[in-house]
Design an enzyme around this catalytic site. Structure first.
Site, mmCIF file in Angstrom:
data_model
loop_
_atom_site.group_PDB
_atom_site.id
_atom_site.type_symbol
_atom_site.label_atom_id
_atom_site.label_comp_id
_atom_site.label_asym_id
_atom_site.label_seq_id
_atom_site.Cartn_x
_atom_site.Cartn_y
_atom_site.Cartn_z
ATOM 1 N N SER A 79 51.277 32.742 36.211
ATOM 2 C CA SER A 79 51.759 31.735 37.153
ATOM 3 C C SER A 79 51.092 30.384 36.914
ATOM 4 C CB SER A 79 51.503 32.188 38.592
ATOM 5 O OG SER A 79 50.128 32.443 38.805
ATOM 6 N N TYR B 9 42.478 42.188 47.903
ATOM 7 C CA TYR B 9 43.895 42.111 47.544
ATOM 8 C C TYR B 9 44.547 43.488 47.603
ATOM 9 C CZ TYR B 9 43.749 37.249 45.905
ATOM 10 O OH TYR B 9 43.656 35.872 45.834
ATOM 11 N N TYR C 262 49.517 46.272 30.885
ATOM 12 C CA TYR C 262 49.672 44.954 31.519
ATOM 13 C C TYR C 262 48.352 44.208 31.420
ATOM 14 C CZ TYR C 262 50.665 41.261 34.837
ATOM 15 O OH TYR C 262 50.856 40.030 35.404
ATOM 16 N N TYR D 189 36.564 39.549 42.482
ATOM 17 C CA TYR D 189 37.858 38.855 42.380
ATOM 18 C C TYR D 189 38.806 39.699 41.534
ATOM 19 C CZ TYR D 189 41.151 34.958 41.856
ATOM 20 O OH TYR D 189 42.268 34.152 41.894
ATOM 21 N N GLU E 232 40.954 32.261 47.264
ATOM 22 C CA GLU E 232 41.007 31.692 45.929
ATOM 23 C C GLU E 232 39.676 31.853 45.188
ATOM 24 O OE1 GLU E 232 43.766 30.536 44.598
ATOM 25 O OE2 GLU E 232 44.869 30.906 46.452
ATOM 26 N N ARG F 295 40.598 33.558 29.544
ATOM 27 C CA ARG F 295 41.744 34.457 29.459
ATOM 28 C C ARG F 295 42.804 33.931 28.485
ATOM 29 N NH1 ARG F 295 45.136 34.142 35.169
ATOM 30 N NH2 ARG F 295 46.034 32.068 34.895
#
Length: 373
Positions: free
Chosen positions: A207, A181, A253, A264, A150, A215
């Protein structure tokens, strides 16, 4: 009277002795050669019976093969999975069969905590209370691994693991165990690829909605100038059955991270954008940080524009110019997108690193390293 026969024999004796020595040397080297052949055959048979990674067993662990290949001295490690990450169960016996990593005995049984070689602690699951950490003295050889996926705005109470952690396991490249990731894998032979037909412009899947952060503010300004379809909670529904077929219709996207933390770069880029053949528009870490993991012409960074309006104008230009738009896909002829899917991937990677780590260290402050560095 001189015995000529005896004299001649005496004269030839040195030559005979040299010939005999040569024959003995030839026999010696022949025997030595045979022994070397026998040893080589035995070694090949022995190596073939050792549990080592098969060639190409798992591309995500290809870098481990030089360490394991040909080794028969792999000590089995008992590794305690302190909690199921986010409560999600996964198989504990796949390290060798799926990833070619031998000597890994993973368990969730806390009864072995006093003699396990390592304990992997997922911070999100224990961050509410110090009481959720392992208790009691630990063996001098036992290592505690701090596992975190996280960003800093999600995790808390890092101070409670001060001077307890021996190894870090995160998306940060400077972690002891690096678990990104996703990543790009270079192909040996360039490949052709097909860009799906694009009928829509910009998509964003959200999400977690963070009101007031960068953002969200950037999106709210950007949508004034360009159409953006938002999916997720309180927005357009999107189920897994239609996930790819829906997203691949879009040209761009918004891979907007919830914070600009070092390294990150999450599934927003690797799965949502790259995985569905869209050009990611990124917000989070610096452009230089992104370029450490992917080609500079594979994404669009918001920091390259003076304002959201300027970015929207650039996207509209690309929408009308197929040649310029397709240039953002040129890298796909040289690389494939790999994603670390499944918790067992990370825990088996941890086992492989634990096999190779020498010495002992204690990290005084995870907070100072992870957040403030």
């Amino acid at each position: 009277m001189v015995d000529l026969t005896s004299a001649a024999t005496n004269k030839t004796n040195p030559a005979r002795r040299k010939s005999k020595k040569r024959r003995l040397l030839c026999i010696f080297f022949l025997i030595l050669l045979v022994l070397l052949v026998i040893i080589s055959i035995w070694f090949c048979i022995f190596v073939s019976t050792v549990d080592i990674p098969k060639e190409g067993a798992c591309s995500r662990h290809a870098e481990l093969q030089p360490y394991y290949k040909g080794r028969g001295d792999i000590k089995p490690l008992l590794i305690l999975v302190w909690t199921w990450p986010f409560g999600e169960r996964f198989p504990l016996d796949t390290c060798l069969s799926e990833f070619g990593v031998p000597g890994c005995n993973l368990t969730i049984d806390r009864n072995v905590s006093d003699h396990a070689d390592a304990i992997i602690i997922h911070h999100y699951d224990i961050m509410q209370s110090r009481d959720l950490l392992p208790k009691g003295p630990r063996p001098h050889y036992q290592r505690w691994v701090w596992f975190n996926f996280e960003s800093p705005i999600i995790i808390k109470n890092l101070d409670m693991v001060e001077n307890l952690i021996n190894l870090t396991m995160t998306y940060r490249q400077d972690s002891d165990i690096f678990i990104p990731y996703g990543f790009l894998k270079q192909m040996n032979i360039p490949q052709t690829f097909t860009i799906p037909t694009k009928t829509k412009l910009v998509a964003w899947l959200v999400s977690m909605w963070y009101s007031g952060n960068r953002r969200t503010k950037y999106y709210e300004e950007l949508r004034k100038y360009i159409q953006i379809d938002v999916y997720g909670k309180e927005h357009k529904p999107l189920n897994w059955e239609d996930f790819s077929s829906t997203l691949e219709q879009y040209k761009f996207y918004l891979a907007f991270e919830n914070c600009g933390h070092k390294d990150y770069i999450t599934e927003k880029l690797w799965r949502n954008a790259f995985g569905n053949m869209m050009v990611p528009v990124v917000l989070g870490a610096t452009r230089e940080n992104y370029e450490r993991f992917m080609p500079s012409d594979s994404f669009i960074h918001v920091d390259d524009f003076s304002s959201p309006k300027d970015l929207s104008e650039f996207l509209l230009v690309l929408d009308k110019d197929d040649v310029k738009y397709k240039q953002y896909f040129n890298w796909r002829s040289r690389y494939t997108v790999e994603r670390n899917i499944g918790w067992d991937t990370h825990f088996c990677k941890a086992c492989s690193v634990l096999h190779q780590v020498n010495g002992y260290q204690t990290i005084p402050s995870i907070e100072k390293w992870f957040i403030n560095k």
